[in-house]
Design an enzyme around this catalytic site. Structure first.
Site, PDB file in Angstrom:
ATOM      1  N   ARG A  62     -10.406 -11.594   1.819  1.00 21.28           N
ATOM      2  CA  ARG A  62     -11.254 -12.650   1.240  1.00 21.28           C
ATOM      3  C   ARG A  62     -10.557 -14.009   1.282  1.00 21.28           C
ATOM      4  O   ARG A  62     -11.208 -15.040   1.401  1.00 21.28           O
ATOM      5  CB  ARG A  62     -11.663 -12.247  -0.181  1.00 21.28           C
ATOM      6  CG  ARG A  62     -10.500 -12.101  -1.131  1.00 21.28           C
ATOM      7  CD  ARG A  62     -10.855 -11.324  -2.391  1.00 21.28           C
ATOM      8  NE  ARG A  62     -10.954  -9.875  -2.141  1.00 21.28           N
ATOM      9  CZ  ARG A  62     -11.316  -8.990  -3.069  1.00 21.28           C
ATOM     10  NH1 ARG A  62     -11.624  -9.371  -4.285  1.00 21.28           N
ATOM     11  NH2 ARG A  62     -11.374  -7.705  -2.774  1.00 21.28           N
ATOM     12  N   LYS A 112       0.837  -1.200   0.000  1.00 21.24           N
ATOM     13  CA  LYS A 112       0.000   0.000   0.000  1.00 21.24           C
ATOM     14  C   LYS A 112       0.872   1.251   0.000  1.00 21.24           C
ATOM     15  O   LYS A 112       2.055   1.198   0.322  1.00 21.24           O
ATOM     16  CB  LYS A 112      -0.884   0.010   1.254  1.00 21.24           C
ATOM     17  CG  LYS A 112      -2.032  -0.994   1.233  1.00 21.24           C
ATOM     18  CD  LYS A 112      -2.884  -0.856   2.494  1.00 21.24           C
ATOM     19  CE  LYS A 112      -4.009  -1.874   2.538  1.00 21.24           C
ATOM     20  NZ  LYS A 112      -5.020  -1.721   1.494  1.00 21.24           N
TER      21      LYS A 112
HETATM   22  N1  BES Z   1      -8.300  -3.860   4.252  1.00 17.79           N
HETATM   23  C1  BES Z   1      -8.449  -3.417   2.919  1.00 17.79           C
HETATM   24  C2  BES Z   1      -9.748  -2.643   2.680  1.00 17.79           C
HETATM   25  C3  BES Z   1      -9.853  -1.329   3.398  1.00 17.79           C
HETATM   26  C4  BES Z   1      -9.473  -0.162   2.791  1.00 17.79           C
HETATM   27  C5  BES Z   1     -10.369  -1.274   4.663  1.00 17.79           C
HETATM   28  C6  BES Z   1      -9.590   1.039   3.439  1.00 17.79           C
HETATM   29  C7  BES Z   1     -10.494  -0.066   5.323  1.00 17.79           C
HETATM   30  C8  BES Z   1     -10.106   1.100   4.714  1.00 17.79           C
HETATM   31  C9  BES Z   1      -8.434  -4.627   1.983  1.00 17.79           C
HETATM   32  O1  BES Z   1      -7.627  -5.680   2.386  1.00 17.79           O
HETATM   33  C10 BES Z   1      -7.905  -4.154   0.680  1.00 17.79           C
HETATM   34  O2  BES Z   1      -6.768  -3.790   0.619  1.00 17.79           O
HETATM   35  N2  BES Z   1      -8.755  -4.175  -0.339  1.00 17.79           N
HETATM   36  C11 BES Z   1      -8.395  -3.752  -1.625  1.00 17.79           C
HETATM   37  C12 BES Z   1      -8.875  -4.794  -2.612  1.00 17.79           C
HETATM   38  C13 BES Z   1      -8.352  -4.602  -3.990  1.00 17.79           C
HETATM   39  C14 BES Z   1      -6.876  -4.871  -4.047  1.00 17.79           C
HETATM   40  C15 BES Z   1      -9.093  -5.548  -4.908  1.00 17.79           C
HETATM   41  C16 BES Z   1      -9.062  -2.414  -1.882  1.00 17.79           C
HETATM   42  O3  BES Z   1     -10.197  -2.228  -1.477  1.00 17.79           O
HETATM   43  O4  BES Z   1      -8.421  -1.552  -2.473  1.00 17.79           O
HETATM   44 MN    MN Z   2      -5.641  -5.451   1.776  1.00 16.32          MN
END
Ligand code: BES
Ligand code: MN
Ligand code: ZN
Length: 494
Positions: free
Chosen positions: A346, A272
């Site tokens: 997931r 990230k």
């Molecule tokens: N934990 C994150 C989602 C999230 C983002 C929670 C912001 C709380 C605040 C999750 O694991 C994630 O990174 N999701 C990605 C999925 C994508 C790579 C398909 C996302 O939502 O960007």
């Molecule tokens: Mn994630």
């Protein structure tokens, strides 16, 4: 916070709070005080145009002819719509109005509200408690001027004995919300899979059976999806199982509540951005809700069998971390091409959901997960996303959410979305095509659900809120504990 209930007899010193309905009419106790102060209260109410509007407060300082330091009036709004949730929020408003005072008396007269006065008094106290939560353990210097001082609250109402009884159930839920907030707020060097389990073990004193499976046990079960996520972490992944059997038939199949417990989500090799990455300490928010719910149910002796399961991992980049392109085999036997290591929640849930069904044959499954940024884009922090294979279950959850003001908004699912998960090399990939991201994540989860009513709550937008919310001072909200508690109370305990 010490909270007690007593008969209506306003004190002659200190701070006293009166609830005033939107008829503007002072109750008998408030009217008596008004008389004693030769009309100071009614005159002030008139001058300030205080109309008893719900959640509005108004303070009168050192009213003449008394030793009171302050009389605070708080609007109850219409007595017809004054229910447990409305009065909880009024309690929270009262907390903010008197937090700088060490002790207060709140007078809630029975002026003919639709909901029982004793029940209202109990929830009002609960609202004060919920709003009082602070997480200060890492401050070594105290700011005595700004910190709240309220320690003792007396709620005066018509039937204090009954209010006290009702408060047992209310405070059980407050305790649950507090443990959730603690877990979510703790920094990621303090809360990681094993220390999360250690905290959850505290629930054994509430009569909950707590067990944890480590990596060796999960490997034996074939949980390749969950283990792949934890592979890059120095911390050992854990599967936490908490059982509370409160139903008459202790062997009746339970309701299963499953939580995403990514104790830190760096994104893994699909790393990230640095800005805001700290927020990913609360990527275990779903798991935090499950623990809080279990505590609430056990402490109020709910008549239901519930099993809570949390998939606890840390998603880190490392020489041993899984790579974009890896194929893993889940416990269900289905293979997954991991194209983005940041779509890890997931993967964790896939194995925990499967395990929950195999082992417990639950009557229904509800999972909670901070699963996607897409749900925040869709709903902001006003609703959590709801996805389900069962209209009845979805409706019951929606109603419970409305009742406690932790709202859910159902979003669609269907084959047209599921197709996005096709992989050329495995049974599925772990990301969709980039659109409807919250739904494709839900579709992914559904591939691990057999023939059982299931609902997925994407709580990414509601677990944490920098700004104060109705019942929280800012930071971890505790969203979900009251919602699921209500869902269970309304549908499983009758
Ligand atoms: N934990 C994150 C989602 C999230 C983002 C929670 C912001 C709380 C605040 C999750 O694991 C994630 O990174 N999701 C990605 C999925 C994508 C790579 C398909 C996302 O939502 O960007
Ligand atoms: Mn994630
Ligand atoms: Zn995540």
């Amino acid at each position: 916070m010490n909270i007690s209930f007593s008969k209506i007899a306003p004190p002659s010193q200190g701070v006293v709070v009166f609830g005033i309905p939107d008829t503007g009419k002072l109750g008998a106790a408030a009217a008596k005080l008004d008389k004693q102060t030769r009309g100071a209260i009614s005159r002030a109410v008139k001058a300030a145009e205080f109309t008893g509007k719900r959640e509005k407060t108004f303070a009168i300082f050192v009213p003449e002819g008394t030793k009171l330091t302050r009389v605070v009036l708080v609007g109850l709004g219409s007595l017809k719509s004054l229910d447990t949730t409305a009065v909880e929020r009024i309690g929270a408003v009262i907390y903010d109005a008197v937090a700088k005072d060490p002790a207060v008396t709140v007078v809630l007269e029975d002026n003919g509200s639709a909901t029982d006065n004793a029940v209202l008094a109990a929830y009002l106290a609960g609202g004060i408690g919920l709003k009082s939560y602070r997480f200060t353990k890492y401050h070594t210097k105290r700011d005595k001027d700004s910190e709240p001082k309220l320690k003792n609250v007396v709620v005066q109402c018509a039937s204090p004995a009954e209010a006290k009884k009702a408060y047992v159930g209310v405070s059980a839920v407050v305790d649950g919300v507090f443990i959730t907030r603690d877990l979510v707020t703790e920094p990621p060097n303090v809360i990681y899979p094993e220390s999360f389990v250690a905290r959850a073990k505290d629930l054994t004193k509430d009569g909950i059976k707590v067990e944890a499976l480590g990596e060796a046990a999960m490997k034996k079960l074939g949980m390749g999806a969950l283990l792949g996520v934890g592979q890059g972490s120095r911390r050992e992944s854990q599967l936490l199982v908490m059982r509370y059997d409160g139903a008459k038939d202790k062997n009746a199949p339970p309701l299963a509540i499953v939580g995403k417990g990514v104790c830190f989500d760096s994104g893994g090799i699909s790393l990230k951005q640095p800005a805001g990455m700290w927020d990913m300490k609360w990527d275990m928010g779903g798991a935090g809700i499950v623990v809080g719910l279990m505590r609430a149910l056990a402490r109020r002796k709910a008549k239901v069998n519930v099993v809570g399961l949390c998939g606890l991992v840390e998603n880190m980049p490392d020489g041993n971390a899984q790579r974009p392109g890896d194929v893993v085999t889940s416990m269900s036997g289905q293979t997954i091409e991991v194209l983005n290591t940041d779509a890890e929640g997931r993967l964790v849930l896939a194995d925990v959901l499967w395990y929950a069904q195999q082992r417990f044959k639950p009557t229904a499954i509800v999972d909670l997960a901070t699963l996607t940024g897409a749900i925040i884009a869709a709903l902001s922090d006003h609703y959590a996303g709801l996805f389900s294979n069962n209209d009845d279950l979805a409706a019951k959850l929606t109603l419970a959410g409305q009742a406690v003001s932790e709202r859910l908004w159902r979003l669609p699912m269907g084959d047209e979305y599921d197709r996005d998960l096709k992989s050329p090399i495995a049974d599925m990939k772990n990301i969709g095509g980039g659109r409807a991201g919250a739904t494709t994540a839900a579709q992914f989860l559904q591939r691990f659900i057999k023939d059982v009513p299931w609902a997925h709550l994407d709580v990414a937008g509601v677990v944490w809120n920098e700004k104060p919310t109705a019942l929280a001072a800012g930071g971890s909200t505790g969203y979900g504990v009251r919602l699921l508690n209500r869902f269970i109370a309304d549908n499983y305990e009758k």
